[in-house]
Design a protein around this motif. Structure first.
Motif, PDB file in Angstrom:
ATOM      1  N   MET A 172       0.834  -1.177   0.000  1.00 12.16           N
ATOM      2  CA  MET A 172       0.000   0.000   0.000  1.00 12.16           C
ATOM      3  C   MET A 172       0.886   1.251   0.000  1.00 12.16           C
ATOM      4  SD  MET A 172      -3.008   0.834   2.619  1.00 12.16           S
ATOM      5  CE  MET A 172      -3.959   2.277   2.451  1.00 12.16           C
ATOM      6  N   ILE A 173       0.572   2.166  -0.873  1.00 17.10           N
ATOM      7  CA  ILE A 173       1.347   3.402  -0.988  1.00 17.10           C
ATOM      8  C   ILE A 173       0.673   4.463  -0.127  1.00 17.10           C
ATOM      9  CG2 ILE A 173       2.185   5.156  -2.573  1.00 17.10           C
ATOM     10  CD1 ILE A 173       1.929   3.019  -4.781  1.00 17.10           C
ATOM     11  N   ARG A 174       1.442   5.064   0.787  1.00 17.91           N
ATOM     12  CA  ARG A 174       0.867   6.086   1.651  1.00 17.91           C
ATOM     13  C   ARG A 174       1.841   7.240   1.824  1.00 17.91           C
ATOM     14  NH1 ARG A 174       2.180   1.624   4.790  1.00 17.91           N
ATOM     15  NH2 ARG A 174       3.747   2.069   6.350  1.00 17.91           N
ATOM     16  N   LYS A 175       1.331   8.326   2.386  1.00 16.76           N
ATOM     17  CA  LYS A 175       2.163   9.500   2.610  1.00 16.76           C
ATOM     18  C   LYS A 175       3.360   9.122   3.470  1.00 16.76           C
ATOM     19  CE  LYS A 175      -1.422  12.933   2.087  1.00 16.76           C
ATOM     20  NZ  LYS A 175      -2.141  14.052   2.657  1.00 16.76           N
ATOM     21  N   GLY A 176       4.479   9.736   3.163  1.00 20.34           N
ATOM     22  CA  GLY A 176       5.719   9.418   3.870  1.00 20.34           C
ATOM     23  C   GLY A 176       6.648   8.554   3.037  1.00 20.34           C
ATOM     24  N   MET A 177       6.127   7.981   1.962  1.00 17.57           N
ATOM     25  CA  MET A 177       6.944   7.158   1.077  1.00 17.57           C
ATOM     26  C   MET A 177       7.295   7.964  -0.166  1.00 17.57           C
ATOM     27  SD  MET A 177       4.623   3.694   1.268  1.00 17.57           S
ATOM     28  CE  MET A 177       5.756   2.668   0.361  1.00 17.57           C
ATOM     29  N   LYS A 178       8.533   7.815  -0.643  1.00 17.28           N
ATOM     30  CA  LYS A 178       8.936   8.515  -1.868  1.00 17.28           C
ATOM     31  C   LYS A 178       8.030   8.159  -3.031  1.00 17.28           C
ATOM     32  CE  LYS A 178      13.702   9.889  -1.632  1.00 17.28           C
ATOM     33  NZ  LYS A 178      13.512  11.313  -1.751  1.00 17.28           N
ATOM     34  N   LEU A 179       7.613   6.918  -3.087  1.00 19.80           N
ATOM     35  CA  LEU A 179       6.753   6.457  -4.169  1.00 19.80           C
ATOM     36  C   LEU A 179       5.431   7.225  -4.201  1.00 19.80           C
ATOM     37  CD1 LEU A 179       6.815   4.460  -6.468  1.00 19.80           C
ATOM     38  CD2 LEU A 179       5.784   2.764  -4.963  1.00 19.80           C
ATOM     39  N   TYR A 180       4.939   7.641  -3.038  1.00 19.80           N
ATOM     40  CA  TYR A 180       3.712   8.443  -2.977  1.00 19.80           C
ATOM     41  C   TYR A 180       3.919   9.765  -3.701  1.00 19.80           C
ATOM     42  CZ  TYR A 180      -0.255  11.070  -1.202  1.00 19.80           C
ATOM     43  OH  TYR A 180      -1.388  11.829  -1.116  1.00 19.80           O
ATOM     44  N   SER A 181       5.000  10.445  -3.392  1.00 11.47           N
ATOM     45  CA  SER A 181       5.294  11.731  -4.028  1.00 11.47           C
ATOM     46  C   SER A 181       5.537  11.569  -5.519  1.00 11.47           C
ATOM     47  CB  SER A 181       6.513  12.376  -3.362  1.00 11.47           C
ATOM     48  OG  SER A 181       6.851  13.581  -3.996  1.00 11.47           O
ATOM     49  N   ILE A 182       6.206  10.498  -5.914  1.00 17.89           N
ATOM     50  CA  ILE A 182       6.508  10.267  -7.327  1.00 17.89           C
ATOM     51  C   ILE A 182       5.233   9.975  -8.119  1.00 17.89           C
ATOM     52  CG2 ILE A 182       7.624   8.663  -8.933  1.00 17.89           C
ATOM     53  CD1 ILE A 182       9.927   8.472  -6.855  1.00 17.89           C
ATOM     54  N   LEU A 183       4.396   9.114  -7.618  1.00 11.00           N
ATOM     55  CA  LEU A 183       3.197   8.723  -8.361  1.00 11.00           C
ATOM     56  C   LEU A 183       2.110   9.798  -8.374  1.00 11.00           C
ATOM     57  CD1 LEU A 183       2.794   4.974  -7.384  1.00 11.00           C
ATOM     58  CD2 LEU A 183       3.706   5.935  -9.501  1.00 11.00           C
ATOM     59  N   PHE A 184       1.976  10.542  -7.286  1.00 11.07           N
ATOM     60  CA  PHE A 184       0.889  11.509  -7.180  1.00 11.07           C
ATOM     61  C   PHE A 184       1.332  12.959  -7.366  1.00 11.07           C
ATOM     62  CE2 PHE A 184      -0.494   7.789  -4.694  1.00 11.07           C
ATOM     63  CZ  PHE A 184      -1.596   7.447  -5.450  1.00 11.07           C
ATOM     64  N   GLY A 185       2.622  13.206  -7.555  1.00  7.12           N
ATOM     65  CA  GLY A 185       3.106  14.568  -7.763  1.00  7.12           C
ATOM     66  C   GLY A 185       2.972  15.441  -6.533  1.00  7.12           C
ATOM     67  N   ALA A 186       3.022  14.837  -5.367  1.00  8.32           N
ATOM     68  CA  ALA A 186       2.884  15.582  -4.118  1.00  8.32           C
ATOM     69  C   ALA A 186       4.204  16.251  -3.746  1.00  8.32           C
ATOM     70  CB  ALA A 186       2.451  14.641  -3.001  1.00  8.32           C
ATOM     71  N   CYS A 187       4.107  17.274  -2.902  1.00 10.70           N
ATOM     72  CA  CYS A 187       5.301  17.956  -2.414  1.00 10.70           C
ATOM     73  C   CYS A 187       6.256  16.915  -1.835  1.00 10.70           C
ATOM     74  CB  CYS A 187       4.906  18.968  -1.336  1.00 10.70           C
ATOM     75  SG  CYS A 187       6.310  19.690  -0.458  1.00 10.70           S
TER      76      CYS A 187
END
Length: 127
Positions: free
Chosen positions: A1-16
């Motif tokens: 599961m991808i959640r906030k705090g993981m680099k993959l979250y920022s990469i996939l969703f374009g988050a800060c």
């Protein structure tokens, strides 16, 4: 599961990349072609500046090449091996895939590039 705090979250969703609280992009839809690469100046939550230097995202062109090759290989495998199409149809599917996914590839490569230089900071997240 991808959640906030993981680099993959920022990469996939374009988050800060620092706080994961908001999108780096002005418009979430990458298929508004005139605005595909419009990026906010900074994060409204943690004030992280996205453009560390004037030509910072030029490096993402190198990442874009690798991401494009990965999508092309996946399209080739899907069409030639899975669907057992001809080699001509396999190459046509590669071209269609790369053209159709161009905005996503461009954003994904920018996300990967900025995440190489910035890391998630748990202390910036409001509890």
């Amino acid at each position: 599961m991808i959640r906030k705090g993981m680099k993959l979250y920022s990469i996939l969703f374009g988050a800060c990349p620092k706080c994961h609280q908001e999108s780096m992009y002005t418009y979430k839809n990458p298929y508004i072609l005139s605005d595909t690469l419009k990026i906010n100046e900074h994060c409204s939550h943690c004030k992280t500046k996205y453009r560390m230097e004037p030509s910072f995202f030029y490096g993402s062109m190198y990442v874009s090449y690798g991401v494009g090759v990965a999508f092309a290989v996946a399209a080739f495998i899907m069409s030639f091996i899975v669907f057992e199409s001809s080699i001509t149809m396999a190459f046509i599917s590669i071209i269609i895939t790369l053209v159709a996914l161009m905005p996503i590839i461009m954003r994904l490569s920018r996300n990967i590039w900025i995440n190489l230089f910035m890391s998630y900071d748990k202390s910036l997240v409001k509890k």
